[in-house]
Design an enzyme around this catalytic site. Structure first.
Site, PDB file in Angstrom:
ATOM      1  N   ASN A 159       4.271   0.197  -3.758  1.00  0.00           N
ATOM      2  CA  ASN A 159       4.425  -1.244  -4.021  1.00  0.00           C
ATOM      3  C   ASN A 159       3.597  -1.743  -5.208  1.00  0.00           C
ATOM      4  O   ASN A 159       3.922  -2.746  -5.821  1.00  0.00           O
ATOM      5  CB  ASN A 159       4.168  -2.075  -2.765  1.00  0.00           C
ATOM      6  CG  ASN A 159       2.776  -1.924  -2.218  1.00  0.00           C
ATOM      7  OD1 ASN A 159       2.079  -0.963  -2.530  1.00  0.00           O
ATOM      8  ND2 ASN A 159       2.355  -2.858  -1.407  1.00  0.00           N
ATOM      9  N   PRO A 183       0.780  10.017  -6.718  1.00  0.00           N
ATOM     10  CA  PRO A 183       1.469   8.723  -6.559  1.00  0.00           C
ATOM     11  C   PRO A 183       2.621   8.827  -5.573  1.00  0.00           C
ATOM     12  O   PRO A 183       3.034   9.936  -5.210  1.00  0.00           O
ATOM     13  CB  PRO A 183       1.996   8.445  -7.974  1.00  0.00           C
ATOM     14  CG  PRO A 183       2.194   9.799  -8.581  1.00  0.00           C
ATOM     15  CD  PRO A 183       1.181  10.716  -7.944  1.00  0.00           C
ATOM     16  N   ALA A 184       3.155   7.677  -5.161  1.00  0.00           N
ATOM     17  CA  ALA A 184       4.307   7.659  -4.252  1.00  0.00           C
ATOM     18  C   ALA A 184       5.523   8.277  -4.949  1.00  0.00           C
ATOM     19  O   ALA A 184       5.737   8.070  -6.140  1.00  0.00           O
ATOM     20  CB  ALA A 184       4.624   6.222  -3.841  1.00  0.00           C
ATOM     21  N   GLU A 257      -7.077   2.055   2.524  1.00  0.00           N
ATOM     22  CA  GLU A 257      -6.573   0.686   2.327  1.00  0.00           C
ATOM     23  C   GLU A 257      -5.193   0.656   2.968  1.00  0.00           C
ATOM     24  O   GLU A 257      -4.236   1.180   2.394  1.00  0.00           O
ATOM     25  CB  GLU A 257      -6.472   0.360   0.831  1.00  0.00           C
ATOM     26  CG  GLU A 257      -7.782   0.436   0.072  1.00  0.00           C
ATOM     27  CD  GLU A 257      -8.650  -0.790   0.289  1.00  0.00           C
ATOM     28  OE1 GLU A 257      -8.182  -1.762   0.888  1.00  0.00           O
ATOM     29  OE2 GLU A 257      -9.814  -0.747  -0.136  1.00  0.00           O
ATOM     30  N   LEU A 258      -5.089   0.062   4.155  1.00  0.00           N
ATOM     31  CA  LEU A 258      -3.872   0.240   4.956  1.00  0.00           C
ATOM     32  C   LEU A 258      -3.099  -1.067   5.116  1.00  0.00           C
ATOM     33  O   LEU A 258      -3.283  -2.008   4.348  1.00  0.00           O
ATOM     34  CB  LEU A 258      -4.259   0.859   6.305  1.00  0.00           C
ATOM     35  CG  LEU A 258      -5.145   2.112   6.191  1.00  0.00           C
ATOM     36  CD1 LEU A 258      -5.561   2.624   7.557  1.00  0.00           C
ATOM     37  CD2 LEU A 258      -4.456   3.210   5.387  1.00  0.00           C
ATOM     38  N   CYS A 291       0.438  -5.799   0.711  1.00  0.00           N
ATOM     39  CA  CYS A 291      -0.332  -5.639   1.949  1.00  0.00           C
ATOM     40  C   CYS A 291      -1.079  -6.913   2.322  1.00  0.00           C
ATOM     41  O   CYS A 291      -1.464  -7.081   3.472  1.00  0.00           O
ATOM     42  CB  CYS A 291      -1.310  -4.479   1.802  1.00  0.00           C
ATOM     43  SG  CYS A 291      -2.389  -4.710   0.393  1.00  0.00           S
ATOM     44  N   GLU A 388       3.769  -5.819  10.234  1.00  0.00           N
ATOM     45  CA  GLU A 388       3.859  -6.175   8.819  1.00  0.00           C
ATOM     46  C   GLU A 388       5.341  -6.283   8.443  1.00  0.00           C
ATOM     47  O   GLU A 388       6.104  -5.335   8.649  1.00  0.00           O
ATOM     48  CB  GLU A 388       3.190  -5.035   8.043  1.00  0.00           C
ATOM     49  CG  GLU A 388       2.861  -5.326   6.634  1.00  0.00           C
ATOM     50  CD  GLU A 388       2.072  -4.170   6.011  1.00  0.00           C
ATOM     51  OE1 GLU A 388       2.316  -3.000   6.372  1.00  0.00           O
ATOM     52  OE2 GLU A 388       1.215  -4.455   5.157  1.00  0.00           O
ATOM     53  N   GLU A 465     -12.508  -1.471  -2.316  1.00  0.00           N
ATOM     54  CA  GLU A 465     -12.194  -1.154  -3.711  1.00  0.00           C
ATOM     55  C   GLU A 465     -12.481  -2.378  -4.554  1.00  0.00           C
ATOM     56  O   GLU A 465     -12.135  -3.497  -4.171  1.00  0.00           O
ATOM     57  CB  GLU A 465     -10.715  -0.775  -3.845  1.00  0.00           C
ATOM     58  CG  GLU A 465     -10.439   0.567  -3.241  1.00  0.00           C
ATOM     59  CD  GLU A 465      -9.028   1.057  -3.499  1.00  0.00           C
ATOM     60  OE1 GLU A 465      -8.093   0.253  -3.460  1.00  0.00           O
ATOM     61  OE2 GLU A 465      -8.879   2.262  -3.733  1.00  0.00           O
TER      62      GLU A 465
HETATM   63  P1  NAP Z   1       3.088   5.372   2.982  1.00  0.00           P
HETATM   64  O1  NAP Z   1       4.410   5.798   3.469  1.00  0.00           O
HETATM   65  O2  NAP Z   1       1.914   5.500   3.872  1.00  0.00           O
HETATM   66  O3  NAP Z   1       2.857   6.156   1.620  1.00  0.00           O
HETATM   67  C1  NAP Z   1       1.709   5.991   0.842  1.00  0.00           C
HETATM   68  C2  NAP Z   1       1.418   7.266   0.105  1.00  0.00           C
HETATM   69  O4  NAP Z   1       1.109   8.283   1.062  1.00  0.00           O
HETATM   70  C3  NAP Z   1       2.588   7.811  -0.717  1.00  0.00           C
HETATM   71  O5  NAP Z   1       2.065   8.431  -1.882  1.00  0.00           O
HETATM   72  C4  NAP Z   1       3.190   8.847   0.215  1.00  0.00           C
HETATM   73  O6  NAP Z   1       3.881   9.865  -0.462  1.00  0.00           O
HETATM   74  C5  NAP Z   1       1.936   9.402   0.829  1.00  0.00           C
HETATM   75  N1  NAP Z   1       2.140  10.110   2.089  1.00  0.00           N
HETATM   76  C6  NAP Z   1       3.108   9.922   3.008  1.00  0.00           C
HETATM   77  N2  NAP Z   1       2.962  10.812   4.007  1.00  0.00           N
HETATM   78  C7  NAP Z   1       1.875  11.573   3.707  1.00  0.00           C
HETATM   79  C8  NAP Z   1       1.203  12.658   4.332  1.00  0.00           C
HETATM   80  N3  NAP Z   1       1.616  13.154   5.492  1.00  0.00           N
HETATM   81  N4  NAP Z   1       0.112  13.181   3.722  1.00  0.00           N
HETATM   82  C9  NAP Z   1      -0.313  12.685   2.549  1.00  0.00           C
HETATM   83  N5  NAP Z   1       0.280  11.679   1.901  1.00  0.00           N
HETATM   84  C10 NAP Z   1       1.352  11.113   2.480  1.00  0.00           C
HETATM   85  O7  NAP Z   1       3.085   3.836   2.531  1.00  0.00           O
HETATM   86  P2  NAP Z   1       4.079   3.103   1.555  1.00  0.00           P
HETATM   87  O8  NAP Z   1       5.327   2.757   2.284  1.00  0.00           O
HETATM   88  O9  NAP Z   1       4.211   3.828   0.259  1.00  0.00           O
HETATM   89  O10 NAP Z   1       3.247   1.779   1.225  1.00  0.00           O
HETATM   90  C11 NAP Z   1       3.336   0.631   2.003  1.00  0.00           C
HETATM   91  C12 NAP Z   1       2.112   0.467   2.871  1.00  0.00           C
HETATM   92  O11 NAP Z   1       0.946   0.470   2.068  1.00  0.00           O
HETATM   93  C13 NAP Z   1       2.101  -0.850   3.587  1.00  0.00           C
HETATM   94  O12 NAP Z   1       1.706  -0.681   4.926  1.00  0.00           O
HETATM   95  C14 NAP Z   1       1.064  -1.655   2.835  1.00  0.00           C
HETATM   96  O13 NAP Z   1       0.465  -2.670   3.594  1.00  0.00           O
HETATM   97  C15 NAP Z   1       0.102  -0.601   2.434  1.00  0.00           C
HETATM   98  N6  NAP Z   1      -0.707  -1.054   1.290  1.00  0.00           N
HETATM   99  C16 NAP Z   1      -2.024  -1.349   1.505  1.00  0.00           C
HETATM  100  C17 NAP Z   1      -2.803  -1.813   0.471  1.00  0.00           C
HETATM  101  C18 NAP Z   1      -4.248  -2.135   0.693  1.00  0.00           C
HETATM  102  O14 NAP Z   1      -4.977  -2.228  -0.295  1.00  0.00           O
HETATM  103  N7  NAP Z   1      -4.714  -2.275   1.911  1.00  0.00           N
HETATM  104  C19 NAP Z   1      -2.247  -1.960  -0.798  1.00  0.00           C
HETATM  105  C20 NAP Z   1      -0.912  -1.657  -0.993  1.00  0.00           C
HETATM  106  C21 NAP Z   1      -0.143  -1.189   0.075  1.00  0.00           C
HETATM  107  P3  NAP Z   1       5.487   9.865  -0.602  1.00  0.00           P
HETATM  108  O15 NAP Z   1       5.802   8.661  -1.412  1.00  0.00           O
HETATM  109  O16 NAP Z   1       5.744  11.131  -1.332  1.00  0.00           O
HETATM  110  O17 NAP Z   1       6.055   9.797   0.767  1.00  0.00           O
END
Ligand code: NAP
Length: 486
Positions: A159, A183-184, A257-258, A291, A388, A465
């Site tokens: 995002n 990165p994602a 950061e979740l 987030c 969320e 952060e």
């Molecule tokens: P996500 O599915 O958890 O993915 C985040 C990152 O983790 C991606 O690079 C993903 O790779 C990787 N990942 C997924 N499964 C993994 C595993 N088993 N081992 C290691 N890495 C893994 O989250 P998202 O959908 O991209 O992002 C949305 C979430 O992020 C929301 O819940 C949002 O609130 C949160 N967020 C939090 C903050 C904050 O600062 N608190 C800021 C921004 C976003 P792939 O893309 O290759 O699957």
């Protein structure tokens, strides 16, 4: 994509490992598409554990020389990286909009915000002073110093594909760490463009490595590899918890950061226009996929109707479409799965008695577009209250008293951002003390800045952060006892 960039070399379809642009060992690739059109943008290497081990080894080899540089020298290279970003702002914004979908103006804002972490940490690392502790035994002297943790790793979400990289890489490099970044998979090109610019800025080979590919294989290696001393992860709570468990055997330092479930509380005494403007900017930025987006609008009864009417009016002014169109103010969601998820939450709320005031279904544009939506009559048993949303849906709920607002706001396992609109100073202070969140905005909702510590409590994560705290996340406190000084 390359045809539309001024500098096509910013569009990298390979990974950067030890200063070399590389493919996956088996040449496998992942496809990346534009969420606004579903057209293919390109491919990136589908790396796994072996490539990750090589990137970690490169970061470890580069670490002693990088750490040995003075903070001023490291800071000068961070500033050069920032300059390279600013010089290429138009291309970087285009890459970001093409891969993520957000409007170009938002993309530029994200890039400039991300770039601001470089000068901040370039300066901040020159001020990480230690202490001389008064002797606790005759003939001794005790020094406390802050030392880099070693090789760091960063895993980032889709995002904010750009800003999440400087938020981690700038403090890591400033502290003296080297880094491996994953990165994602849906949005890898901003990170690869940043790697290209790091090279142009003169950051030595191995100091910054960027890998794309299988999350579980790359994440698994990062978590298990004892050379990695710190993992900074931004993403979902579910993956964050898994990574925390995977990192436990090697006892890595963690920043997580979740997800969030932010309450946006408006009291009767609030400046309603200000509250509405903040609500719009906060809720609909990035089509609600942030987030710290307001997730639950808790509105005191005296202004409930007026707030809902004002929000409905403003929502009608949003222009949905392809983020490359300069008139567009809200882009698509990231993919079809996200559209189905958000729509499911809206259906759940309507089935449980919410009223639909605006939007409420996939947009007539089709694809990944969803209508900006307003629901009133939010209740605690609705999915929208509990989870969320991560989409352009505002849900409004009335409350009577301050105590009720606090109880509703804290009724969640998440604790990232919270917002309060009131003109009563005493109430502001009481709310700041009562809200169980890592961050609270009173009459303001733009929380992230290089100067301030961003992060959550409870299921929203660990660590901070930004700010002074962001640098210390990449440092260990080292004690030196000098004896025999008599
Ligand atoms: P996500 O599915 O958890 O993915 C985040 C990152 O983790 C991606 O690079 C993903 O790779 C990787 N990942 C997924 N499964 C993994 C595993 N088993 N081992 C290691 N890495 C893994 O989250 P998202 O959908 O991209 O992002 C949305 C979430 O992020 C929301 O819940 C949002 O609130 C949160 N967020 C939090 C903050 C904050 O600062 N608190 C800021 C921004 C976003 P792939 O893309 O290759 O699957």
């Amino acid at each position: 994509m390359p045809d539309t960039l001024k500098d096509i070399r910013l569009f990298r379809q390979q990974c950067l490992i030890n200063g070399q642009w590389s493919d996956a060992d088996n040449k496998a690739v992942l496809s990346v598409s534009n969420p606004a059109t579903n057209e293919k943008l390109g491919v990136v290497p589908d790396c796994g554990a072996a490539e990750t081990r090589r990137a970690i080894a490169a970061a470890a080899a580069a670490y002693p020389a990088w750490r040995a540089r003075t903070p001023l020298e490291r800071g000068n290279l961070l500033r050069a990286w920032e300059r390279a970003i600013r010089e290429n702002l138009d291309d970087l914004a285009r890459i970001l909009t093409l891969e993520e979908g957000k409007p170009l103006a938002e993309a530029r804002g994200e890039i400039l915000q991300g770039a601001s972490y470089f000068p901040w940490y370039a300066e901040e690392c020159r001020r990480v002073c230690g202490e001389v502790t008064p002797a606790f035994r005759p003939g001794t002297q005790v020094l406390t110093r802050h030392e880099p943790v070693g090789v760091a790793a960063a895993v980032t979400p889709w995002n904010f594909p750009f800003a999440m990289i400087p938020r981690k890489a700038a403090p890591a490099l400033a502290a003296g760490c080297t880094i491996v970044i994953k990165p994602a998979s849906r949005t890898p090109y901003s990170a690869l463009a940043l790697a290209e610019l790091a090279q142009r800025a003169g950051i030595p080979a191995g100091v910054v490595n960027v890998l794309t590919g299988k999350a579980s294989a790359i994440g698994g290696e990062i978590a298990a590899n004892p050379t990695v001393r710190k993992l900074s992860f931004t993403g979902s709570t579910e993956v964050g918890k898994r990574l925390a468990a995977d990192c436990a055997p090697s006892l890595k330092r963690l920043s997580l950061e979740l997800g969030g479930n932010a309450p946006f509380i408006v009291f009767d005494d609030a400046d309603l226009d200000l509250a509405l403007n903040l609500a719009m900017a906060n809720k609909f930025r990035n089509a609600g996929q942030t987030c710290i987006c307001a997730n639950r609008f808790l509105i005191q009864r005296g202004v409930y109707e007026a707030f809902a009417e004002g929000l409905a009016r403003r929502i009608k002014g949003l222009r949905v479409g392809n983020g490359l169109d300069p008139d567009v103010t809200m882009g698509p969601l990231i993919n079809a799965k996200a559209v189905a998820r958000v729509d499911g939450m809206v259906r759940d709320a309507l089935a449980k008695g919410a009223q639909l005031i605006a939007g409420g279904k996939p947009h007539a544009l089709g694809g990944n577009f969803y209508e900006p939506t307003l629901l009133t009559g939010l209740r605690k048993d609705m999915q929208i209250f509990q989870n969320e949303i991560f989409g352009p849906v505002a849900a409004v709920m009335p409350f009577a008293s301050e105590e009720e607002a606090v109880a509703l706001a804290n009724d969640t396992p998440y604790g990232l951002a919270s917002y309060v609109c009131t003109r009563d100073l005493g109430r502001s202070w009481r709310m700041l003390n009562a809200l169980e969140y890592g961050m609270a905005g009173v009459n303001d909702a733009a929380l992230a800045a290089a100067e301030t510590p961003f992060g959550g409590v409870k299921y929203s994560g660990l660590g901070r952060e930004g700010g002074r705290e962001g640098l210390l996340e990449y440092m260990e406190t080292h004690l030196a006892l000098l004896g025999g000084l008599v």
